[in-house]
Design an enzyme around this catalytic site. Structure first.
Site, mmCIF file in Angstrom:
data_model
loop_
_atom_site.group_PDB
_atom_site.id
_atom_site.type_symbol
_atom_site.label_atom_id
_atom_site.label_comp_id
_atom_site.label_asym_id
_atom_site.label_seq_id
_atom_site.Cartn_x
_atom_site.Cartn_y
_atom_site.Cartn_z
ATOM 1 N N HIS A 81 0.827 -1.217 0.000
ATOM 2 C CA HIS A 81 0.000 0.000 0.000
ATOM 3 C C HIS A 81 0.861 1.268 0.000
ATOM 4 C CE1 HIS A 81 -3.946 -2.009 0.822
ATOM 5 N NE2 HIS A 81 -3.152 -2.921 1.362
ATOM 6 N N ASN A 154 -10.344 -2.753 2.495
ATOM 7 C CA ASN A 154 -10.015 -2.802 1.068
ATOM 8 C C ASN A 154 -11.283 -2.589 0.259
ATOM 9 O OD1 ASN A 154 -7.262 -3.268 1.234
ATOM 10 N ND2 ASN A 154 -7.442 -5.488 1.054
HETATM 11 FE FE1 HDE Z 1 -2.632 -4.812 5.330
HETATM 12 N N1 HDE Z 1 -0.796 -4.053 5.829
HETATM 13 N N2 HDE Z 1 -2.029 -6.629 5.949
HETATM 14 N N3 HDE Z 1 -4.415 -5.603 4.740
HETATM 15 N N4 HDE Z 1 -3.242 -3.010 4.723
HETATM 16 C C1 HDE Z 1 -0.405 -2.779 5.682
HETATM 17 O O1 HDE Z 1 0.689 -1.572 7.340
HETATM 18 C C2 HDE Z 1 -0.941 -6.887 6.700
HETATM 19 C C3 HDE Z 1 -4.796 -6.907 4.863
HETATM 20 C C4 HDE Z 1 -4.493 -2.671 4.326
HETATM 21 O O2 HDE Z 1 -3.134 3.521 3.971
HETATM 22 C C5 HDE Z 1 0.919 -2.497 6.320
HETATM 23 O O3 HDE Z 1 1.021 0.601 7.811
HETATM 24 C C6 HDE Z 1 -0.933 -8.267 7.101
HETATM 25 C C7 HDE Z 1 -6.211 -7.052 4.692
HETATM 26 C C8 HDE Z 1 -4.532 -1.275 3.977
HETATM 27 O O4 HDE Z 1 -1.513 3.294 5.442
HETATM 28 C C9 HDE Z 1 1.305 -3.840 6.952
HETATM 29 C C10 HDE Z 1 -2.042 -8.830 6.535
HETATM 30 C C11 HDE Z 1 -6.662 -5.783 4.447
HETATM 31 C C12 HDE Z 1 -3.238 -0.801 4.211
HETATM 32 C C13 HDE Z 1 0.126 -4.697 6.593
HETATM 33 C C14 HDE Z 1 -2.732 -7.784 5.818
HETATM 34 C C15 HDE Z 1 -5.535 -4.899 4.470
HETATM 35 C C16 HDE Z 1 -2.456 -1.908 4.686
HETATM 36 C C17 HDE Z 1 1.936 -1.834 5.440
HETATM 37 C C18 HDE Z 1 -2.494 -10.268 6.598
HETATM 38 C C19 HDE Z 1 -8.103 -5.337 4.161
HETATM 39 C C20 HDE Z 1 -2.735 0.599 3.976
HETATM 40 C C21 HDE Z 1 2.031 -0.405 5.937
HETATM 41 C C22 HDE Z 1 -2.556 -10.792 7.885
HETATM 42 C C23 HDE Z 1 -9.015 -5.618 5.229
HETATM 43 C C24 HDE Z 1 -2.959 1.494 5.149
HETATM 44 C C25 HDE Z 1 1.214 -0.348 7.107
HETATM 45 C C26 HDE Z 1 -2.495 2.885 4.824
HETATM 46 C C27 HDE Z 1 -1.118 -1.812 5.071
HETATM 47 C C28 HDE Z 1 0.032 -5.967 7.009
HETATM 48 C C29 HDE Z 1 -3.918 -8.038 5.058
HETATM 49 C C30 HDE Z 1 -5.668 -3.494 4.223
HETATM 50 C C31 HDE Z 1 2.641 -4.424 6.514
HETATM 51 C C32 HDE Z 1 0.139 -8.916 7.950
HETATM 52 C C33 HDE Z 1 -7.027 -8.340 4.787
HETATM 53 C C34 HDE Z 1 -5.726 -0.492 3.456
HETATM 54 O O5 HDE Z 1 1.417 -3.743 8.336
#
Ligand code: HDE
Length: 709
Positions: A81, A154
Site C-alpha cells: 500500500h 479494502n
Molecule cells: Fe494490510 N498491511 N495486511 N491488509 N493493509 C499494511 O501496514 C498486513 C490486509 C491494508 O493507507 C501495512 O502501515 C498483514 C487485509 C490497507 O496506510 C502492513 C495482513 C486488508 C493498508 C500490513 C494484511 C488490508 C495496509 C503496510 C495479513 C483489508 C494501507 C504499511 C494478515 C481488510 C494502510 C502499514 C495505509 C497496510 C500488514 C492483510 C488493508 C505491513 C500482515 C485483509 C488499506 O502492516
C-alpha cells in the site's frame, strides 16, 4: 512570480480554521526564513566560501543544516500500500446504535467525528501509477472522543489467504520479482501465478482481482469492506458479530482494462488527482457506512466460517444496514506530513468494537503496529500530528526517538503515590475491556476444517456477474496468465484452480494461454456449501446509475464550432453536476460559427479520451472538417466508442463516427442507440437530456467488441 519582499516586522501566523484541533498546522504566509533553530536567514542561494571562487566553509551551518535535512528526507515506503492519497472529513451516524455498541461515534448522532482516509493500491511503489490492476486500500482513522479507531479495509470483501502467517509469502509473490525488480505494480508475472496455482485458498480473491473491481473509475466510485468479521459490544456487554461496508453514494463503477493501461501513461496520478480536484471543487466524496449484523453463535450458520477472510457474507443472506455517512471535505495541506505519516493500526479499537479470532485479523493486530517502527523511525509515531488522538493521552510510556510530550510528573510508573496515583485507571464501564470469550483447545499449528472450501464462493462471484463483467474477467485472466513464462504454471492455474471454479472459464483460458484444456468429466474439488447460486449485490451493474455528478465530459472544438449548441448542452449537463472541459487545437481562443469563442482548458496533445467519462463533439462544418484531419481528435471519438463511453455528436459531427471507423446507420432526427447520441441537426430538443442519461449509465457494454477491449 518575483520573490516576496521581507516584511519589516514579522506578522503573527494566520489563524487556522482548525486551530483548536490542529495547532501544529504551520502557515508560511508573511513569515521570515529561519534555520531550524529560528535564526533569521537573509541569503540562501550562495554557500559561505573562502573567496568568490574558493571552497565552501565548514562553518556554514545554514548550508550544512539545509543539506543535512535534504539528505534525510526519505523514509521507507510502506511494505504494501505504498502508493496512496488521503483526505480529511467527518463521519456521522444516522441513529444511535447503542443496541449494538457503546462506541460514542456510533451512538451519538449529533457527533461529527473527524476522520482521515487514505486510499491506496497494494503492490506498486510510492511513485507507481494509480490505475493498475490491483486491490485498493480504503483505510479510515476516526478521531473519536474515546481514542482513535482505525477501520483498515479494502475495496474487495475477501482476501487472498486465511492465515496471516502466509502474508509475507503472498506479498513476496505479487511484488516485483527479486532478481530484476520487474514488473512494477502488476500481478501479471510468474511468481504471483505460481503462488496462486499452489495455494487454492487464493481462488476467490483472485477472481475479484481479475474483475472490474480491480480497476475502479475513481476512489469515489468504489466500495470499501472491513473484510474480517469484527464484534460490536454494547454497554451491557452483549456482543454482535459485524461486517463493515462502505457504499459510495455515486455507485460502484470501473474503467475498462485497455483504458486503465492507457491512463497509467497519460496521467499516472489519475485517481489521486480526481480525489483532490473533486474536494477542491466542493463536490465532497460521500460513502455510507453499512453493517451486516450477525448474532454471536451464528459463525457457522451460513455454510462457511465467518472467521475465514476468504469468504464474504452475501447481502442476500444478511442485508447491509446503512447507519451513517462519511464525507471527505478537506484536502491535506502537506502530503508527507499527513498522507505519508499517517499510521493505521488494526489494533486501534475503541470501547464497543472488538476483534474476533479470524487468524488473518489476529496477525494484522500485530503487523500494523510493528511496521510503523521502521517506517516512522521509532515508537513515538502516535505523537505525529496526523496520528494524534483528539482526546487526552496519559500513560507511563516514555523516551525513544522523536519523543514530543514532556511529562512533568516524577511518577513514571504504576502504581505510584508520588504522582497522586495518576494517571488513575479508567472506570471499566468507559474503558476498553477485551470481551471475555471462552477459549479452549490444544496448541496446534493447523487450519480448521471449516476453512476447507476454497472454490464455491469463487464460483458464486463468477455466477453473480453480468455478462459483460464476466467477459472482462475472462479477458483479464487471459491477459495475466498469458504473461506467465513457465508453461507448467499456466497449466496449474487452469487445472488446479480455474477448473474448480467454472469449467468453461478454464477451457477459455486454457485455449488463450496455450495449454491443454481440462479433461471433460473432471469434477470440481469442492461442492457448493450454500444454496445461493448468485448474489446480485456483487454485480456492479446493480449499483446506482442515476447521477452524472462530477462526470467529466470532453468537448472537442476547432474554429467554426456550433457555439449556441454548446452553450445549451453545457447548461443541461452542468445543471446536473457534470464537468465540461473544452479541448481545442491550442490553449488560444477558438471562434464559434455564431460569433462567440471558447478558451480550451486542454489541447488534443495534453488530453485524451481515456481521461474522460464521455465525449461531445458539437456541430459546425468548419470545426468538424478540421477535427477530422487531426488524428488525435479522431482518436478521442474512436477510443470513447471502443471503451463504451457516452458519445454525443451533433450536426456535421455525426460524421466523426465514420472517421473513427465505426459506420452505423442513423435514424433521422435523434438517434440514441448504444449510448451514442446523434442528432442530424445541430442539437435538437432532448439531445442534452439523452446525453446525460447515457453518461449516467456509465458504459454501454453492448458496443463492446468481442474479445479483450
Ligand atoms: Fe494490510 N498491511 N495486511 N491488509 N493493509 C499494511 O501496514 C498486513 C490486509 C491494508 O493507507 C501495512 O502501515 C498483514 C487485509 C490497507 O496506510 C502492513 C495482513 C486488508 C493498508 C500490513 C494484511 C488490508 C495496509 C503496510 C495479513 C483489508 C494501507 C504499511 C494478515 C481488510 C494502510 C502499514 C495505509 C497496510 C500488514 C492483510 C488493508 C505491513 C500482515 C485483509 C488499506 O502492516
Amino acid at each position: 512570480m518575483p520573490p516576496r519582499k521581507s516584511p519589516s516586522k514579522p506578522n503573527p501566523p494566520l489563524p487556522s480554521k482548525n486551530e483548536q484541533l490542529e495547532p501544529y498546522r504551520m502557515h508560511q504566509e508573511d513569515t521570515v526564513l529561519t534555520t531550524d533553530q529560528g535564526i533569521p536567514i537573509s541569503e540562501t542561494d550562495n554557500s559561505l566560501k573562502a573567496g568568490l571562487r574558493g571552497p565552501t566553509l565548514l562553518e556554514d551551518f545554514h548550508f550544512r543544516e539545509k543539506m543535512m535535512r535534504f539528505d534525510h528526507e526519505r523514509i521507507p515506503e510502506r511494505a504494501v500500500h505504498a502508493r496512496g492519497a488521503g483526505a480529511h472529513g467527518y463521519f456521522q451516524v444516522y441513529e444511535s446504535l447503542e443496541r449494538y455498541t457503546q462506541a460514542r461515534f456510533l451512538t451519538d448522532p449529533s457527533l461529527k467525528t473527524p476522520v482521515f482516509v487514505r486510499f491506496s493500491t497494494v503492490g506498486g511503489s510510492r511513485g507507481s501509477a494509480d490505475t493498475v490492476r490491483d486491490v485498493r486500500g480504503f483505510a479510515t482513522k476516526f478521531y473519536t472522543p474515546e481514542g482513535n479507531y482505525d477501520l483498515v479495509g479494502n475495496n474487495m470483501p475477501v482476501f487472498f489467504i486465511q492465515d496471516g502467517i502466509k502474508f509475507p509469502d503472498f506479498v513476496h509473490s505479487v511484488k516485483p520479482e527479486p532478481h530484476n525488480e520487474i514488473p512494477q505494480a502488476s500481478s501479471a508475472h510468474d511468481s504471483l501465478w505460481d503462488f496462486v496455482s499452489l495455494v487454492p485458498e487464493t481462488a476467490h480473491m483472485v477472481m475479484w482481482l481479475m474483475s472490474d473491481r480491480a480497476i475502479p473509475r475513481s476512489f469515489r466510485h468504489m466500495e470499501g469492506f472491513g473484510v474480517h468479521t469484527y464484534r460490536l459490544v454494547n454497554a451491557k456487554g452483549k456482543a454482535t458479530l459485524v461486517k463493515f461496508h462502505w457504499k459510495p453514494v455515486l455507485g460502484t463503477h470501473s474503467l475498462v482494462w485497455d483504458e486503465a493501461q492507457k491512463v497509467s501513461g497519460k496521467d499516472p496520478d489519475f485517481h489521486r488527482r480526481d480525489l483532490w480536484d473533486t474536494i477542491e471543487s466542493g463536490n465532497f466524496p460521500e460513502y455510507e457506512l453499512g453493517l451486516q449484523l450477525i448474532p454471536e453463535g451464528d459463525e457457522l450458520k451460513y455454510g462457511f466460517d465467518l472467521l475465514d477472510a476468504t469468504k464474504l457474507l452475501p447481502e442476500e443472506l444478511v442485508p447491509v444496514q446503512k447507519v451513517g455517512k462519511l464525507v471527505l471535505d478537506r484536502n491535506p495541506d502537506n502530503f508527507f506530513a499527513e498522507t505519508e505519516q499517517v499510521a493505521f493500526c488494526v489494533s486501534n479499537v475503541v470501547p464497543g468494537i472488538d476483534f474476533t479470532n479470524d487468524p488473518l485479523l489476529q496477525a494484522r493486530i500485530f503487523s500494523y503496529l510493528d511496521t510503523q517502527l521502521t517506517r516512522l523511525g521509532g515508537p513515538n509515531f502516535a505523537e505525529l500530528p496526523i496520528n494524534k488522538p483528539v482526546c487526552p493521552v496519559h500513560n507511563h510510556q516514555q523516551d525513544g526517538f522523536g519523543r514530543q510530550a514532556i511529562n512533568t510528573s516524577r511518577a513514571n510508573y504504576h502504581p505510584n503515590s508520588l504522582g497522586g496515583g495518576c494517571p488513575v485507571l479508567a472506570n471499566p464501564k468507559s474503558a476498553f475491556v477485551h470481551r471475555q470469550e471462552r477459549v479452549e483447545g490444544h496448541k496446534i499449528r493447523a487450519r480448521s476444517g471449516s476453512f476447507a472450501d476454497h472454490f464455491s464462493q469463487a464460483t458464486l462471484f463468477y455466477n453473480s456477474l453480468s455478462k459483460p463483467e464476466r467477459e472482462h474477467l475472462v479477458a483479464a485472466l487471459e491477459f495475466e496468465v498469458s504473461k506467465v513464462e513457465r508453461e507448467e504454471i499456466r497449466e496449474r492455474v487452469v487445472n488446479k484452480v480455474l477448473v474448480n471454479i467454472d469449467r468453461d472459464l478454464a477451457v477459455r483460458v486454457a485455449n488463450a494461454v496455450g495449454v491443454a484444456p481440462p479433461k471433460l468429466g473432471k469434477q470440481p474439488e469442492s461442492k457448493p456449501v450454500s444454496k445461493l447460486t448468485a448474489s446480485p449485490a456483487l454485480s456492479q451493474l446493480n449499483t446506482p446509475h442515476d447521477s452524472i455528478l462530477t462526470r467529466k465530459v470532453a468537448v472537442l472544438v476547432a474554429d467554426g464550432f456550433a457555439g449556441r449548441e454548446l452553450a445549451q448542452v453545457r447548461k443541461t449537463l452542468e445543471g446536473m453536476g457534470a464537468i465540461l472541459e473544452v479541448v481545442g487545437p491550442t490553449l488560444g481562443p477558438v471562434a464559434s460559427a455564431d460569433g462567440g469563442e471558447e478558451k480550451p482548458l486542454r489541447t488534443y496533445q495534453t488530453a485524451s479520451s481515456v481521461l474522460y467519462d464521455a465525449v461531445y463533439v458539437p456541430g459546425g462544418e468548419r470545426s468538424v472538417a478540421t477535427l477530422k484531419k487531426v488524428p488525435l481528435a479522431v482518436d478521442f471519438v474512436r477510443e470513447a466508442y471502443v471503451h463504451c463511453k457516452a458519445l454525443a455528436l451533433s450536426g456535421a459531427a455525426t460524421s466523426m463516427l465514420d472517421a473513427a471507423g465505426f459506420s452505423t446507420p442513423m435514424a433521422k432526427g435523434l438517434d440514441d442507440s448504444l449510448g451514442v447520441i446523434r442528432s442530424a441537426k445541430n442539437e435538437t430538443r432532448g439531445f442534452g437530456q439523452m446525453f446525460a442519461k447515457a453518461i449516467a449509465a456509465h458504459r454501454h457494454w453492448a458496443r463492446e467488441a468481442p474479445g479483450p477491449a
